[in-house]
Design a protein around this motif. Structure first.
Motif, short mmCIF file in Angstrom:
data_model
loop_
_atom_site.label_atom_id
_atom_site.label_comp_id
_atom_site.label_asym_id
_atom_site.label_seq_id
_atom_site.Cartn_x
_atom_site.Cartn_y
_atom_site.Cartn_z
N GLU A 6 0.83 -1.20 0.00
CA GLU A 6 0.00 0.00 0.00
C GLU A 6 0.86 1.25 0.00
O GLU A 6 1.98 1.26 0.51
N GLY A 9 -1.08 6.79 2.24
CA GLY A 9 -1.65 7.22 3.51
C GLY A 9 -1.10 8.57 3.94
O GLY A 9 -0.15 9.10 3.34
N GLY A 36 -10.50 -3.51 0.46
CA GLY A 36 -9.93 -2.58 1.41
C GLY A 36 -10.46 -2.88 2.79
O GLY A 36 -11.66 -3.10 2.97
N ARG A 38 -9.79 -1.79 7.15
CA ARG A 38 -9.20 -0.82 8.03
C ARG A 38 -9.34 -1.27 9.48
O ARG A 38 -10.24 -2.05 9.79
N ARG A 45 -10.23 -5.85 12.47
CA ARG A 45 -10.04 -5.32 11.13
C ARG A 45 -11.33 -5.52 10.34
O ARG A 45 -11.83 -6.65 10.24
N MET A 82 -10.84 7.95 -1.58
CA MET A 82 -11.61 8.25 -0.37
C MET A 82 -11.90 9.74 -0.34
O MET A 82 -10.99 10.56 -0.22
N ASP A 89 -12.94 8.02 10.05
CA ASP A 89 -12.24 7.21 9.06
C ASP A 89 -10.78 6.97 9.44
O ASP A 89 -10.08 6.22 8.75
N TYR A 93 -5.05 1.39 7.14
CA TYR A 93 -5.75 0.84 5.98
C TYR A 93 -4.92 -0.26 5.33
O TYR A 93 -3.71 -0.11 5.15
N TYR A 94 -5.60 -1.33 4.98
CA TYR A 94 -4.95 -2.48 4.36
C TYR A 94 -5.65 -2.83 3.05
O TYR A 94 -6.87 -2.70 2.94
N CYS A 95 -4.87 -3.31 2.11
CA CYS A 95 -5.49 -3.98 0.98
C CYS A 95 -5.29 -5.48 1.16
O CYS A 95 -4.36 -5.93 1.85
N GLY A 118 -0.11 -2.32 5.45
CA GLY A 118 -0.93 -1.30 6.07
C GLY A 118 -0.34 0.09 5.93
O GLY A 118 0.89 0.26 5.87
#
Length: 125
Positions: A6, A9, A36, A38, A45, A82, A89, A93-95, A118
């Motif tokens: 990722e 951020g 996605g 988070r 998660r 986003m 929020d 954040y992870y993919c 992340g």
């Protein structure tokens, strides 16, 4: 060893936009389901968006209308756009990726087999 990477951020104020990218070059990307997730400290998660190999997208209610998940199959890259970010929020954040098409539209961490490292997103009011 993470096969998803990722980037994008950062810290920003409420109401602004951010785009996260997820490089999946080392993953068997073409038919993978991508998503996605988070996570905030002390909570599980949670998934908020998923996209199929064919481009069909699903969103959690909390981000629907504000976030857009997309993929560029030529670049093996996932994007999470986003918009109208809110303080709630704020999260890491992870993919994530999976090859199985089991339970389409169910954005559960138990279905996903591969994760990125992340990236932190912090939204201030």
């Amino acid at each position: 060893q993470f096969r998803l990477l990722e980037s994008g951020g950062g810290s920003l104020q409420s109401g602004y936009s951010l785009r996260l990218s997820c490089d999946a070059s080392e993953y068997d990307y073409s038919r993978a389901w991508l998503s996605g997730f988070r996570q905030v400290p002390g909570k599980e998660r949670g998934g908020f968006a998923e996209i199929s190999g064919g481009g069909a997208a699903t969103y959690a209610d909390s981000v629907k209308g504000r976030f857009t998940i997309s993929r560029d199959n030529d670049k093996n890259t996932l994007y999470l756009q986003m918009n109208r970010l809110k303080p709630e929020d704020t999260a890491v954040y992870y993919c994530a990726a999976r090859q199985s098409s089991l339970c389409p539209g169910v954005i559960s961490r138990y279905l996903y087999t591969d994760w990125g490292q992340g990236t932190q997103v912090t939204v201030s009011s």
